[in-house]
Design an enzyme around this catalytic site. Structure first.
Site, PDB file in Angstrom:
ATOM      1  N   GLY A 158       0.817  -1.207   0.000  1.00  0.00           N
ATOM      2  CA  GLY A 158       0.000   0.000   0.000  1.00  0.00           C
ATOM      3  C   GLY A 158       0.847   1.251   0.000  1.00  0.00           C
ATOM      4  O   GLY A 158       2.080   1.194   0.039  1.00  0.00           O
ATOM      5  N   SER A 159       0.185   2.407  -0.052  1.00  0.00           N
ATOM      6  CA  SER A 159       0.904   3.680  -0.097  1.00  0.00           C
ATOM      7  C   SER A 159       0.060   4.769   0.537  1.00  0.00           C
ATOM      8  O   SER A 159      -1.047   4.524   1.022  1.00  0.00           O
ATOM      9  CB  SER A 159       1.231   4.044  -1.553  1.00  0.00           C
ATOM     10  OG  SER A 159       0.050   4.290  -2.284  1.00  0.00           O
ATOM     11  N   GLY A 160       0.594   5.998   0.514  1.00  0.00           N
ATOM     12  CA  GLY A 160      -0.162   7.142   1.027  1.00  0.00           C
ATOM     13  C   GLY A 160      -0.402   7.119   2.518  1.00  0.00           C
ATOM     14  O   GLY A 160      -1.335   7.747   3.013  1.00  0.00           O
ATOM     15  N   SER A 161       0.443   6.383   3.271  1.00  0.00           N
ATOM     16  CA  SER A 161       0.309   6.241   4.727  1.00  0.00           C
ATOM     17  C   SER A 161      -0.973   5.523   5.130  1.00  0.00           C
ATOM     18  O   SER A 161      -1.378   5.576   6.293  1.00  0.00           O
ATOM     19  CB  SER A 161       0.367   7.611   5.437  1.00  0.00           C
ATOM     20  OG  SER A 161       1.620   8.224   5.243  1.00  0.00           O
ATOM     21  N   GLY A 163      -3.283   2.942   6.553  1.00  0.00           N
ATOM     22  CA  GLY A 163      -3.113   1.857   7.514  1.00  0.00           C
ATOM     23  C   GLY A 163      -1.895   1.980   8.400  1.00  0.00           C
ATOM     24  O   GLY A 163      -1.635   1.104   9.226  1.00  0.00           O
ATOM     25  N   ARG A 282       8.721   5.546  -7.861  1.00  0.00           N
ATOM     26  CA  ARG A 282       7.887   6.405  -8.712  1.00  0.00           C
ATOM     27  C   ARG A 282       8.080   7.847  -8.278  1.00  0.00           C
ATOM     28  O   ARG A 282       8.748   8.138  -7.281  1.00  0.00           O
ATOM     29  CB  ARG A 282       6.408   6.027  -8.544  1.00  0.00           C
ATOM     30  CG  ARG A 282       5.984   6.012  -7.080  1.00  0.00           C
ATOM     31  CD  ARG A 282       4.521   5.908  -6.852  1.00  0.00           C
ATOM     32  NE  ARG A 282       4.180   5.694  -5.449  1.00  0.00           N
ATOM     33  CZ  ARG A 282       4.219   6.612  -4.508  1.00  0.00           C
ATOM     34  NH1 ARG A 282       4.601   7.842  -4.799  1.00  0.00           N
ATOM     35  NH2 ARG A 282       3.884   6.327  -3.258  1.00  0.00           N
TER      36      ARG A 282
END
Length: 410
Positions: A158-161, A163, A282
């Protein structure tokens, strides 16, 4: 002669419009392939083409691109990730299929698995936080005890903080473990990383190929989550600290098989020096490309496109300013009654951009990740103090009100 096109797999609220404009500046036709093109508002206004296709399927993407080749000369392919970073690996496989320049999909897949990433960095001697992998509540508790509280709990993908949470006691560990192990579409497996909380200032290194373009300083909203509150390019670092952070960032590339195109590397400066928190294979998804352009005169999007179409990039810095972002973060859940001041803030001299992501009557439900932000302001000037003053003046002109949701009796 067929018109040349550049394929974008999915879109992005922040970077998507930048890529559309840059592609057009190259004289290419941008074509976005998306499972739901309507979710990207900018595709309705920009002079570009959007096609509905299942981007979770490599076969579907190959089929669509093969069909497009009957009408266009495909000059290159790239894409954007949201919470599921595996899409960028599919972009790499798509590039390989059509013999186009692109990221190594195997390297991307290894990097997007945070546990595998940790293992490879550790084997290469790159400084990282102490960590353990857990798949159930008992293993999480055991790992937290071994590492010592406080700890960070996060999904292994996952990404974007999303969890990611700081857990300061055993109750918080148990609570967040239950959340991560519950049914959730945002991460595909129940694997949990339990990590040492590396304490110290947060930095983000932006690389293109094997070169560090710049290092950003960033800060977060209140714990236990890690929602970005602001960011500044360049970070206020001594030459020695800059070199140490840059050296550690560069050491991540061979460890993970990276080095083509953009890479974003997050670090903290701890008592042990720079510690790598995460490597993203990325371009940063926040306002970073805009800050780099304002601070140094380097357009990361344009330089990335040069690489995508098989050319060489030019990362020479053209000036030295200080650029900063302030994200607008709500302090409660509820219904957004109003938000205004956008035009007044944009009129402040030195403000480069004011963008609001929401409209009145929007339900605000904070999730503890990048989706919590309701807007941002960007400012730039020749000095750090001046940029900070401009930013604060602009932010002070933006106001909003949120009415809490009504309480319901049990």
């Amino acid at each position: 002669m067929a018109r040349s096109a550049l394929i974008l797999v999915e879109g992005h609220r922040g970077n998507g419009p930048l890529y559309i404009q840059a592609i057009q500046n190259f004289g290419l036709h941008p074509i976005t392939l998306s499972t739901d093109p309507a979710q990207y508002d900018y595709l309705n206004t920009e002079n570009s083409q959007a096609i509905c296709v299942n981007t979770d399927s490599l076969a579907a993407l190959i089929h669509e691109c093969t069909g497009l080749r009957a009408f266009y000369d495909i000059a290159g392919i790239t894409g954007f990730t949201a919470l599921d970073e595996s899409l960028y690996a599919r972009v790499g496989k798509l590039c390989q299929h059509f013999d186009l320049p692109g990221p190594n999909p195997e390297s991307i897949e290894r990097c997007c698995d945070k546990f595998t990433q940790r293992q490879l960095l550790a084997e290469a001697g790159v400084p990282i936080p102490t960590y353990r992998l857990a798949v159930n509540a008992a293993e999480v508790q055991s790992a937290a005890a071994a590492i010592g509280l406080p700890v960070i709990l996060k999904p292994a993908a996952g990404s974007g903080s999303s969890g990611v949470r700081l857990c300061r006691n055993v109750d918080e560990v148990a609570e967040h473990t239950t959340y991560l192990l519950g049914e959730n579409d945002l991460w595909s497996s129940p694997r949990i990383l339990v990590e040492e909380f590396a304490q110290g200032p947060f930095y983000s290194a932006d690389l293109m190929g094997n070169q560090v373009v710049g290092i950003e300083a960033a800060d977060f909203g209140p714990p236990p989550h890690f929602v970005f509150r602001g960011a500044t390019h360049p970070a206020p670092l001594t030459d020695e600290k800059y070199k140490r952070i840059a050296d550690v960032a560069l050491s991540c590339l061979p460890a993970l098989g990276l080095g083509w195109g953009p890479t974003n590397i997050e670090l903290r400066w701890t008592k042990r020096g720079p510690i790598v928190i995460e490597v993203n294979p990325r371009l940063s998804g926040a306002t970073c490309p805009k800050l780099v352009r304002l601070a140094y005169g380097v357009d990361l999007v344009t330089e990335h496109i040069k690489i995508i179409v098989g050319g060489e990039c030019n990362l020479r810095k053209r000036h030295s300013h200080v650029a900063a972002t302030r994200f607008l973060l709500p302090d409660r859940d509820g219904t957004l009654d109003f938000i205004d001041g956008e035009s007044r803030a944009a009129a402040v001299p030195g403000v480069a951009e004011v963008k609001l992501y929401v409209k009145p009557q929007t339900p605000i439900v904070r999730k503890g990740d990048y989706r919590d932000s309701i807007g941002h302001v960007i400012a730039a000037s020749p000095s750090r103090a001046q940029t900070e003053a401009i930013l604060q003046s602009a932010v002070d002109l933006i106001a909003w009100s949120i009415t809490p949701f009504p309480l319901h009796d049990a």
